[in-house]
Every structure is written in structure tokens, then in C-alpha cells.
Scaffold this motif. Structure first.
Motif, mmCIF file in Angstrom:
data_model
loop_
_atom_site.group_PDB
_atom_site.id
_atom_site.type_symbol
_atom_site.label_atom_id
_atom_site.label_comp_id
_atom_site.label_asym_id
_atom_site.label_seq_id
_atom_site.Cartn_x
_atom_site.Cartn_y
_atom_site.Cartn_z
ATOM 1 N N GLU A 77 56.532 -26.610 58.032
ATOM 2 C CA GLU A 77 55.785 -25.383 58.246
ATOM 3 C C GLU A 77 56.411 -24.578 59.389
ATOM 4 O OE1 GLU A 77 53.180 -22.402 57.586
ATOM 5 O OE2 GLU A 77 53.466 -24.203 56.327
ATOM 6 N N SER A 78 56.905 -25.288 60.403
ATOM 7 C CA SER A 78 57.539 -24.610 61.535
ATOM 8 C C SER A 78 58.868 -23.980 61.143
ATOM 9 C CB SER A 78 57.743 -25.599 62.691
ATOM 10 O OG SER A 78 56.502 -26.043 63.198
ATOM 11 N N ARG A 81 57.889 -20.686 60.071
ATOM 12 C CA ARG A 81 57.358 -19.852 61.154
ATOM 13 C C ARG A 81 58.434 -19.427 62.147
ATOM 14 N NH1 ARG A 81 51.539 -22.324 63.149
ATOM 15 N NH2 ARG A 81 50.559 -22.550 61.102
ATOM 16 N N MET A 82 59.348 -20.375 62.479
ATOM 17 C CA MET A 82 60.316 -20.116 63.551
ATOM 18 C C MET A 82 61.763 -20.179 63.104
ATOM 19 S SD MET A 82 58.581 -22.183 66.770
ATOM 20 C CE MET A 82 58.563 -23.788 65.958
ATOM 21 N N THR A 87 63.318 -24.567 65.373
ATOM 22 C CA THR A 87 62.389 -25.693 65.226
ATOM 23 C C THR A 87 63.030 -27.023 65.588
ATOM 24 O OG1 THR A 87 61.151 -24.574 63.476
ATOM 25 C CG2 THR A 87 60.958 -26.963 63.586
ATOM 26 N N GLN A 143 60.734 -14.417 63.173
ATOM 27 C CA GLN A 143 60.668 -15.856 63.410
ATOM 28 C C GLN A 143 60.841 -16.125 64.907
ATOM 29 O OE1 GLN A 143 63.690 -17.298 60.586
ATOM 30 N NE2 GLN A 143 62.039 -18.078 59.324
ATOM 31 N N VAL A 145 59.295 -18.052 68.676
ATOM 32 C CA VAL A 145 58.593 -19.200 69.239
ATOM 33 C C VAL A 145 57.389 -18.670 70.017
ATOM 34 C CG1 VAL A 145 58.766 -21.278 70.637
ATOM 35 C CG2 VAL A 145 60.776 -20.440 69.410
ATOM 36 N N THR A 146 56.288 -18.434 69.327
ATOM 37 C CA THR A 146 55.064 -17.999 69.980
ATOM 38 C C THR A 146 54.314 -19.222 70.510
ATOM 39 O OG1 THR A 146 53.746 -18.159 67.957
ATOM 40 C CG2 THR A 146 54.893 -16.073 68.369
ATOM 41 N N ASN A 149 52.839 -21.153 67.559
ATOM 42 C CA ASN A 149 53.835 -21.940 66.826
ATOM 43 C C ASN A 149 54.275 -23.156 67.638
ATOM 44 O OD1 ASN A 149 53.759 -20.106 64.731
ATOM 45 N ND2 ASN A 149 55.555 -18.970 65.416
#
Length: 287
Positions: A77-78, A81-82, A87, A143, A145-146, A149
Motif C-alpha cells: 500500500e505504501s 502512496r509514496m 518506501t 507520492q 512521505v506525509t 503515510n
């Protein structure tokens, strides 16, 4: 020959996210592919080598494999997201730091003030490296790194911590690693099947990506099986150093093969961060 075998885990674990990234599909498709592919390797290994495994160790291995799938779902999933190139370094750091802390607190590792000092300095180097790889240009891409996330990946990494601690449990500590390999892989498949069924309400079973991602599972399973023999011949510390090369392969593979964009500034930070992660990882074995 032993060193060539030790390179297999780095290659297999490094290319796995690239393979699944190329194939695509949902996290449910990808985790099922890993479970199915790894189980195929586990069955073949069991049929060829006929290892012994007790009923207790079989059950423990099955459960820990299922828990590992939690960590892998979080990683897949990461990726979405990233991106793979952000990741993998973070995931590697979370695993290394978490496993080291568990080892110190519960398994008696890094005994003595000197070992603790070396170990925690090494972890600090690794953390700094991870922070460097997560640097992003605000204007570039989606994408990033929040905090959300970051925390999602950290929480799901707990599954990896359990799996890594598992070999040191008294119920399996003296078992043949080849013997517990098959139930571990079957546990991953069971966890993956449960997740896929509930997450997609059964829809994933009809999707081609569910089965194409078995290629990524074969890569992961071969790597995991090869690591057993690398650790036997070279020792777990030396074998672990070689596995850290997977960070390099996955990170730069994500950039080059999955075309994850990096600005000039981001690339400089990524290269420096990866170097620190590898250096810090190597330093932990001297603690």
C-alpha cells in the motif's frame, strides 16, 4: 560459492517490489501473489529435502507467516502512496530499528555498554539515512512521505517485527530452519487469502493480476530460502550484510524501471541516504 548464495536474497528481495510494480494490481492482488509464489517454493523445498518439523513449530510458523503478511500489505500500500524508492528505505529502517530494540529489551542482544553505544550510533546513522531518502520537492509529483503515510508504514511494520523475532522463540529456536520454512510460507498464503477476500469482497479472485503477481512471490520465496543457507555458511551477521543490498536494488530499480521521478536534489539526498543506511546496517553487526 557461499558468497554467491548470499547475493540471492538481496536480488530476490530487491527485485520483488519491482516485479509487482510492473505487473500492477491492488495490494490484495500483490500480497496473494507473494503468498502463493512463496508457498510454491516452500512446497518444492519440502518435497526435495524432507525436513522434520514438530506440530508445535508448524503451528507457530503458520501464525507468524500470517502476521508477516500484515507488514507486506502495508508495504504494498505504501508503494502506491509514496513509491518504491521512498518506501523501501523507510521500511528497511523501521525493521532494523524495531528488531534491534526488541533484541536488546527481550533477547539479551547488545549486552554491555560498548555494544549498546555502537548499536545505537549505528541506528542513528540509519535513521538519518532514511530521513535523507524521504526528502521531496513540494512541487514534484503526488507520492510524498506525509506524516500519515509515515505512520501507516510504521504501524504495519509490526507484522515484520513479529516475524523476525519468531526464530528466537523457545518453541522453534532449535528447529531446523528448512523444516519451518514451508509452514511459514503457508502462513503467508493464509494471511494473504484472508486479506484479499475481505478487502475486495472476493473480487480479487477473478482478477488476472492476482495470479500474475505469483512471479513476485517466487522471487521472494527463493530469496527467503537462499537466506537459510547463506546464514548457515557465512553466519547470520555476514549474511545480513548481503541482504542490505536489496535496499539499493529496490530503490534505484524503482527510479529506473518503474520511472519514479526524482529531481536532482532528491536524487542527491537519496544516494546519500542509501549509503548511510547500508553503512549503519553493517555497523550494527559489530555491536
Amino acid at each position: 560459492m557461499a558468497y554467491l548464495i548470499a547475493l540471492i536474497p538481496a536480488l530476490g528481495w530487491g527485485f520483488m517490489p519491482i516485479i509487482t510494480g510492473k505487473i500492477g494490481g491492488s495490494s490484495a492482488n500483490q500480497i496473494f501473489g507473494i503468498g502463493a509464489g512463496a508457498s510454491i517454493i516452500g512446497i518444492l523445498a519440502f518435497l526435495v529435502m524432507h525436513p522434520h518439523v514438530s506440530a508445535t513449530a508448524f503451528i507457530f510458523s503458520l501464525v507468524c507467516g500470517a502476521l508477516w503478511s500484515t507488514g507486506q500489505v502495508g508495504q504494498f500500500e505504501s508503494f502506491k502512496r509514496m513509491g518504491v524508492s521512498k518506501t523501501i528505505p523507510l521500511s528497511t529502517v523501521f525493521q532494523l530499528v524495531g528488531n534491534s530494540i526488541i533484541g536488546v529489551l527481550f533477547l539479551g542482544q547488545w549486552s554491555g555498554s560498548k555494544a549498546l553505544m555502537i548499536g545505537f550510533v549505528a541506528l542513528l546513522i540509519v535513521v538519518i539515512g532514511a530521513l535523507l531518502t524521504s526528502v521531496s520537492d513540494e512541487a514534484e509529483g503526488s507520492q510524498k512521505v506525509t506524516i500519515g503515510n509515515f505512520l501507516f508504514l510504521l504501524v504495519t511494520t509490526i507484522g515484520y517485527w513479529v516475524y523476525s523475532t519468531f526464530p528466537n522463540l523457545p518453541q522453534v529456536k532449535h528447529e531446523d530452519p528448512v523444516g519451518v520454512f514451508l509452514p511459514e510460507m503457508l502462513g503467508i498464503l493464509v494471511g494473504a487469502a484472508i486479506y484479499s477476500t475481505f478487502a475486495t469482497k472476493g473480487a480479487s479472485w477473478k482478477q488476472a493480476e492476482n495470479y500474475k503477481n505469483i512471479l513476485g512471490g517466487l522471487s521472494w520465496g527463493i530469496a527467503a530460502f537462499a537466506y537459510i543457507f547463506a546464514a548457515r555458511q557465512l553466519g547470520s551477521n555476514t549474511a545480513f550484510i548481503f541482504t542490505q543490498l536489496n535496499v539499493i536494488i529496490a530503490t534505484f530499480g524503482g527510479i529506473l524501471l518503474l520511472h519514479e521521478h526524482k529531481s536532482a536534489k532528491e536524487m542527491k539526498f537519496t544516494v546519500g541516504g542509501i549509503a548511510l543506511i547500508v553503512i549503519g546496517s553493517i555497523c550494527t553487526i559489530f555491536a
